[in-house]
Design a protein around this motif. Structure first.
Motif, PDB file in Angstrom:
ATOM      1  N   GLY A  93      69.029-104.297  32.094  1.00  0.00           N
ATOM      2  CA  GLY A  93      67.776-104.366  31.346  1.00  0.00           C
ATOM      3  C   GLY A  93      66.792-103.289  31.776  1.00  0.00           C
ATOM      4  O   GLY A  93      66.901-102.710  32.869  1.00  0.00           O
ATOM      5  N   LEU A  95      62.481-102.452  31.546  1.00  0.00           N
ATOM      6  CA  LEU A  95      61.118-102.863  31.218  1.00  0.00           C
ATOM      7  C   LEU A  95      60.204-101.647  31.160  1.00  0.00           C
ATOM      8  O   LEU A  95      60.188-100.835  32.091  1.00  0.00           O
ATOM      9  CB  LEU A  95      60.565-103.816  32.278  1.00  0.00           C
ATOM     10  CG  LEU A  95      61.299-105.122  32.539  1.00  0.00           C
ATOM     11  CD1 LEU A  95      60.636-105.861  33.697  1.00  0.00           C
ATOM     12  CD2 LEU A  95      61.298-106.009  31.296  1.00  0.00           C
ATOM     13  N   ALA A 129      56.251-111.964  31.004  1.00  0.00           N
ATOM     14  CA  ALA A 129      57.167-111.128  31.778  1.00  0.00           C
ATOM     15  C   ALA A 129      57.306-111.644  33.206  1.00  0.00           C
ATOM     16  O   ALA A 129      58.408-111.688  33.759  1.00  0.00           O
ATOM     17  CB  ALA A 129      56.675-109.681  31.776  1.00  0.00           C
ATOM     18  N   TYR A 145      60.784-105.024  26.570  1.00  0.00           N
ATOM     19  CA  TYR A 145      62.024-105.302  27.283  1.00  0.00           C
ATOM     20  C   TYR A 145      63.223-104.911  26.425  1.00  0.00           C
ATOM     21  O   TYR A 145      63.364-105.375  25.291  1.00  0.00           O
ATOM     22  CB  TYR A 145      62.079-106.788  27.635  1.00  0.00           C
ATOM     23  CG  TYR A 145      63.342-107.255  28.313  1.00  0.00           C
ATOM     24  CD1 TYR A 145      63.915-106.527  29.352  1.00  0.00           C
ATOM     25  CD2 TYR A 145      63.952-108.445  27.936  1.00  0.00           C
ATOM     26  CE1 TYR A 145      65.060-106.969  29.990  1.00  0.00           C
ATOM     27  CE2 TYR A 145      65.107-108.897  28.570  1.00  0.00           C
ATOM     28  CZ  TYR A 145      65.653-108.156  29.595  1.00  0.00           C
ATOM     29  OH  TYR A 145      66.788-108.603  30.226  1.00  0.00           O
TER      30      TYR A 145
END
Length: 392
Positions: A93, A95, A129, A145
């Motif tokens: 992932g 951010l 978050a 995200y």
């Protein structure tokens, strides 16, 4: 004339520059059945391809670049089976975070705009978050995200492609500085410092920050300058930061980013860049840049303030005037192709660039849109500006 010159090495394609783009192109050219010579001045992946941050992100990119980024992300997910090696890719992932409302609004708009380009992002408030990623700092109030992006090890990626290209039958030559490139009626002719001569009807320039000099040999100038991004790594702490975290701030000093490797160390970068020298092949490391980075990194990840920085480094990267790469065919010389100048955001694109350039060279076309990255765009823009200038 020496023996090497009398008996040149021949192939279908010469690729000059063994960074990520060149090594990946060489590998994929072999999957198309073309013979290829890959010439690298030092060692495969030794320059910017091996000294960058290692970000594998799609969000935040120039929207017309997303088809290339999507193609690349698909290849990242198949690398072990494709090249037979693990380059530590983690789809953990990504951010992008902000502390300012205007930057947050920009993130929100990008999330809307990128949907048409096939990228779905999840927007969160800071509190949302932090509920999902407790390590995020308290000042963060808008977060974008991208769950399928992540990071990989840049010290492994390009060399792995170079070895895979060699196993596939490419002629990979390291420690072979190219002294001259010319073209006769049929072939490009590259001569290296040891006196060897290589010939092929097609040639790709993938020499990073040195690409401008090589393009200029064929009458195509690129407004590109070398710079050195500032990187560092901390001592290890318990592993708990899975996603890459980057600031989407419009303020240069605040534009930092970080990732944690499984060993526990935090790799970081961003903020101001330093100067770089193409002759010495060195980028200047400015300790003040590290000091500027640390309080900004702590806004993203407060825990980093307790860690020691154990190493800092830089690398020579090429930054084009409009922050977009040079990619595609020459507009002056048939059989000549470019893939350089990725402005510090080329690591994620590496596999996709290789696959796309190999497809273009082997078949004459690609479905990936390359028009925004054509080498002639600066000349066309200058001509358009002159045409509409009241002083022209």
């Amino acid at each position: 004339m020496n023996d090497f010159a009398r008996d040149p090495v021949r192939a279908d394609v010469i690729v000059v520059g063994g960074g990520f783009m060149g090594a990946a192109t060489a590998f994929f050219l072999r999957t198309h059945g073309l013979s290829v010579i890959l010439l690298e001045r030092d060692l495969i992946g030794q320059a910017a391809s091996g000294t960058n941050f290692g970000n594998v992100r799609r969000q935040g990119r120039y929207l017309p670049q997303l088809p290339l980024a999507h193609r690349s992300r698909d290849i990242w997910g198949r690398l072990p089976e494709l090249i037979g090696e693990d380059v530590e890719f983690l789809p953990s992932g990504h951010l992008l975070v902000t502390t300012r409302s205007d930057d947050g609004a920009r993130l929100e708009q990008y999330a809307v705009d990128c949907k048409a380009w096939g990228l779905d992002l999840t927007m969160m408030t800071g509190d949302q978050a932090r509920a999902m990623f407790p390590m995020v700092g308290p000042e963060i109030h808008t977060v974008s995200y991208s769950p399928h992006d992540g990071h990989a090890n840049p010290r492994l990626a390009a060399p792995a492609f170079g070895r895979a290209a060699r196993r596939a039958g490419a002629h990979v030559v390291e420690q072979a500085p190219v002294l001259s490139i010319t073209k006769d009626s049929t072939d490009f002719i590259a001569e290296t410092a040891d006196g060897r001569v290589y010939r092929a009807p097609m040639l790709q320039v993938s020499s990073g920050a040195w690409g401008r000099k090589m393009a200029a040999l064929f009458g195509e100038d690129v407004p590109m300058a070398p710079q050195g991004p500032q990187m560092g790594v901390t001592e290890p702490m318990p592993y708990r930061v899975a996603p890459v975290i980057g600031s989407a701030s419009s303020v240069t000093d605040e534009g930092v980013y970080l990732r944690q490797v499984k060993r526990g160390n935090i790799v970081f970068g961003g903020g101001r860049r330093s100067t770089a020298d193409l002759e010495t092949k060195r980028a200047r490391l400015d300790p003040m840049n590290t000091l500027r980075q640390m309080p900004q990194l702590a806004r993203l990840l407060p825990a980093i303030a307790r860690l020691r920085v154990i190493r800092t480094w830089s690398g020579v990267e090429g930054y084009v005037q409009d922050s977009l790469p040079i990619m595609g065919p020459s507009e002056r010389v048939s059989g000549l192709f470019y893939a350089f100048g990725f402005c510090g955001h080329g690591f994620q694109l590496g596999p996709g660039v290789g696959a796309t350039m190999a497809e273009l060279i082997a078949t004459g076309h690609t479905d990936i849109p390359l028009e925004p990255f054509r080498v002639g765009r600066f000349q066309r823009n200058a001509a358009n500006a002159a045409a509409y200038s009241p002083h022209a």
